[in-house]
Design a protein around this motif. Structure first.
Motif, short mmCIF file in Angstrom:
data_model
loop_
_atom_site.label_atom_id
_atom_site.label_comp_id
_atom_site.label_asym_id
_atom_site.label_seq_id
_atom_site.Cartn_x
_atom_site.Cartn_y
_atom_site.Cartn_z
N ASN A 1 0.83 -1.21 0.00
CA ASN A 1 0.00 0.00 0.00
C ASN A 1 0.86 1.26 0.00
O ASN A 1 0.52 2.24 -0.66
CB ASN A 1 -0.93 0.01 1.21
CG ASN A 1 -2.06 -0.98 1.06
OD1 ASN A 1 -2.39 -1.37 -0.05
ND2 ASN A 1 -2.64 -1.39 2.17
N ALA A 2 1.96 1.24 0.72
CA ALA A 2 2.85 2.40 0.75
C ALA A 2 3.48 2.63 -0.62
O ALA A 2 3.58 3.77 -1.08
CB ALA A 2 3.93 2.22 1.81
N LEU A 3 3.89 1.57 -1.28
CA LEU A 3 4.48 1.69 -2.61
C LEU A 3 3.46 2.22 -3.63
O LEU A 3 3.78 3.08 -4.44
CB LEU A 3 5.04 0.35 -3.08
CG LEU A 3 6.28 -0.15 -2.34
CD1 LEU A 3 6.63 -1.55 -2.81
CD2 LEU A 3 7.44 0.79 -2.55
N ILE A 4 2.24 1.71 -3.57
CA ILE A 4 1.19 2.17 -4.48
C ILE A 4 0.89 3.64 -4.23
O ILE A 4 0.70 4.42 -5.17
CB ILE A 4 -0.07 1.30 -4.33
CG1 ILE A 4 0.22 -0.11 -4.88
CG2 ILE A 4 -1.26 1.92 -5.04
CD1 ILE A 4 -0.87 -1.10 -4.63
#
Length: 61
Positions: free
Chosen positions: A22-25
């Motif tokens: 989620n952080a990467l997205i």
């Protein structure tokens, strides 16, 4: 130890924390949005009209 082994640079032992999916997205989405806003500002920027251009009468009125 051979000469080749001594000449090789040592690998850095810096470990980066593992980011969640989620952080990467979120990072990718924010970057995508920023680039599109920047492109829009650059491409849609219109030159400011000078007072002389505004006061000039139109030949086709």
């Amino acid at each position: 130890m051979s000469v080749n082994e001594r000449s090789l640079p040592r690998k850095l032992s810096i470990k980066l924390p593992v980011l969640s999916e989620n952080a990467l997205i979120t990072i990718i989405a924010v970057g995508f949005l920023f680039l599109h806003i920047l492109a829009g500002v650059i491409l849609l920027k219109t030159p400011a009209a000078t007072p002389q251009e505004e006061a000039r009468p139109s030949l086709y009125d």
